[in-house]
Design an enzyme around this catalytic site. Structure first.
Site, PDB file in Angstrom:
ATOM      1  N   HIS A 306       0.850  -1.193   0.000  1.00 44.57           N
ATOM      2  CA  HIS A 306       0.000   0.000   0.000  1.00 44.57           C
ATOM      3  C   HIS A 306       0.883   1.239   0.000  1.00 44.57           C
ATOM      4  O   HIS A 306       1.943   1.250   0.611  1.00 44.57           O
ATOM      5  CB  HIS A 306      -0.900   0.014   1.249  1.00 44.57           C
ATOM      6  CG  HIS A 306      -2.081   0.920   1.121  1.00 44.57           C
ATOM      7  ND1 HIS A 306      -2.002   2.260   1.355  1.00 44.57           N
ATOM      8  CD2 HIS A 306      -3.363   0.670   0.742  1.00 44.57           C
ATOM      9  CE1 HIS A 306      -3.199   2.809   1.154  1.00 44.57           C
ATOM     10  NE2 HIS A 306      -4.029   1.873   0.779  1.00 44.57           N
ATOM     11  N   ASP A 363      -7.892  -5.388  -0.051  1.00 44.97           N
ATOM     12  CA  ASP A 363      -8.340  -6.257  -1.157  1.00 44.97           C
ATOM     13  C   ASP A 363      -7.932  -7.711  -0.985  1.00 44.97           C
ATOM     14  O   ASP A 363      -8.342  -8.559  -1.783  1.00 44.97           O
ATOM     15  CB  ASP A 363      -7.760  -5.723  -2.476  1.00 44.97           C
ATOM     16  CG  ASP A 363      -8.319  -4.357  -2.816  1.00 44.97           C
ATOM     17  OD1 ASP A 363      -7.545  -3.433  -3.098  1.00 44.97           O
ATOM     18  OD2 ASP A 363      -9.554  -4.204  -2.742  1.00 44.97           O
TER      19      ASP A 363
END
Ligand code: SDX
Length: 428
Positions: A306, A363
């Site tokens: 991320h 996700d």
């Protein structure tokens, strides 16, 4: 504003820039006068060190793995709140009282139907069109139906457009799914919750009643809350940039949907489940870990890493727990979840991932839950877009109301040819 400045020393020219502090998080250096005072631009591909705006909606501390919506921790909202309540919080800044929540919920409920002509837009797509292609097209087309809520200078029109977008996204997403499987569209049922109505429009059929499963309704509500907003991510920044030109809200949200589709962003939930299925068995994990670490191999662990979180994504923690809960409550097992957990364990003990601070993100586990509920993989990102519409709309409203905002128009470092004269083709 602080009473501190930052001074930049360049060839014979010292330029000072104000330091601005927020309520929490990094201070910012106000460089709006940098070019005027130094003749230089900043250079920040991917905006790794750039604050594009002031915002009071969502705060992320990537090192500590903290996510707050209007100050409320995401794990508390996911556990105790509802998606309608979180939508109100993001839009209006505070948790609603009972009357405000009921009024907001009724307003959204009463906007869930789409214009009957909109259904004909679906007929133009192939049945195997990706739901995100349909969402881009149909949401953008909403601007041709709702001319009474496209004047962004009118706060009342902005509010109606916000309600319409939040209310109609579940209907459009469900229609995209129904169209792909050749089943008839179902109209919204105003007696159901926002999430229950979406489940019925997606999985119900006209031939028989549909009973909302409370386990699935609770899981979907939590998934929607976890996806509602996330600071200035790529798709939210796309919505803000599109809106900065004065484009109507439906076109701006369609632009956000297009950006979210990418596998580096919202498309990662679909890509992550496909990856986990491709790995198939825990014995294959080492080969995929090796590929993810190989600089010459474009393969990346989808659902990992991320830009901001250099610790656990707090949403991934809640998602992982929800995956266990939903599979257990539905009496299902999924070998893919075992692969996901072992992959996480191996990666988080591997120096490559530790050194680069790569953790599972929102996700990584979501696909396991959505698959268990019965959504086809292609619908995963459409569900992300459905939930993120609340954040996009809240950020869009905040931006329009921000007196400091103007059309977004970045500059560049030019590395192309300098001036040269045209040469006729027969002389080249
Ligand atoms: C979302 O911004 C948001 O808030 C997004 C989001 C939201 O709610 O809006 O949180 C939703 O988009 C989550 C992210 C979903 N994407 C994926 O899961 C795709 C896989 N992850 C990556 O491609 C990547 O981690 C990004 C895109 C998420 C972040 O990329 P960055 O911040 O630009 O980091 P990078 O690509 O520069 O990577 C840093 C290093 C690189 O190695 P080096 O060049 O330094 O040697 O880490 C490596 C990368 O190769 N790396 C990975 C990796 N992610 C980064 N290596 C293997 N597998 C990965 N998943």
């Amino acid at each position: 504003m602080t009473d501190h400045n930052v001074t930049l020393h360049t060839e014979g020219n010292d330029a000072s820039f104000p330091l601005i502090e927020g309520s929490v998080g990094p201070d910012v250096i106000d460089i709006r006068k940098l070019y005027a005072e130094t003749g230089k631009f900043t250079y920040d591909p991917g905006f790794t060190s750039t604050a594009s705006c002031q915002s009071a909606i969502t705060f992320i501390d990537g090192d500590e793995g903290i996510l707050l919506h209007r100050g409320y921790p995401i794990d508390q909202l996911a556990e105790q709140s509802t998606f309608m309540e979180v939508a109100y919080l993001l839009l209006h800044g505070d948790l609603p009282n009972r009357a405000e929540l009921d009024d907001f919920t009724t307003t959204i409920t009463r906007h869930t139907m789409v214009h009957e002509q909109l259904a004909t837009f679906f007929r133009g797509f192939r049945r195997d069109a990706h739901p995100m292609a349909i969402m881009c097209g149909v949401v953008g087309a909403l601007s041709s139906f709702y001319h009474d809520s496209t004047d962004i200078t009118d706060p009342q029109q902005r509010l109606i457009a916000s309600h319409r977008l939040i209310a109609k996204m579940p209907t459009i997403a469900a229609m995209a799914h129904k169209y792909s499987i050749g089943q008839p569209f179902l109209y919204p049922d105003n007696s159901l919750s926002y999430t229950g109505n979406f489940l019925r429009m997606t999985f119900g059929v006209p031939a028989e009643p549909y009973v909302v499963n409370p386990i699935i309704e609770k899981a979907m509500r939590r998934i929607f809350i976890l996806h509602a907003d996330h600071e200035q991510n790529a798709s939210t920044s796309t919505v803000r940039l599109a809106s900065s030109s004065g484009a109507n809200p439906f076109a701006c949200i369609a632009a956000g949907i297009a950006c979210l589709w990418g596998p580096a962003h919202g498309g990662a939930n679909e890509a992550a489940l496909n990856m986990l299925r491709e790995i198939g068995d825990v014995k294959n994990i080492p080969a995929y870990i090796a590929r993810a670490k190989d600089k010459d191999d474009p393969f990346r662990l989808m659902g990992f890493g991320h830009r901001v979180y250099k610790n656990f994504d707090p949403r991934a923690k809640v998602m992982k727990a929800t995956a266990d809960e939903v599979l257990k409550e539905l009496g299902k097992s999924d070998p893919v979840l075992d692969v996901a957990k072992e992959l996480e364990h191996i990666a988080l003990n591997d120096s490559y991932f530790i050194d680069k601070k790569l953790y599972p993100n929102v996700d990584f586990y979501s696909g396991v839950i959505l698959n268990a509920i019965g959504f086809p993989t292609e619908m995963f990102t459409a569900l992300f877009a459905l939930a993120r519409t609340v954040g996009w709309v809240a950020q869009w409203n905040e931006m329009i109301a921000d007196p400091e905002q103007k059309i977004g128009r970045p500059r560049q470092l030019y590395v192309g040819a300098t001036r040269r004269d045209y040469v006729p083709v027969d002389q080249r």
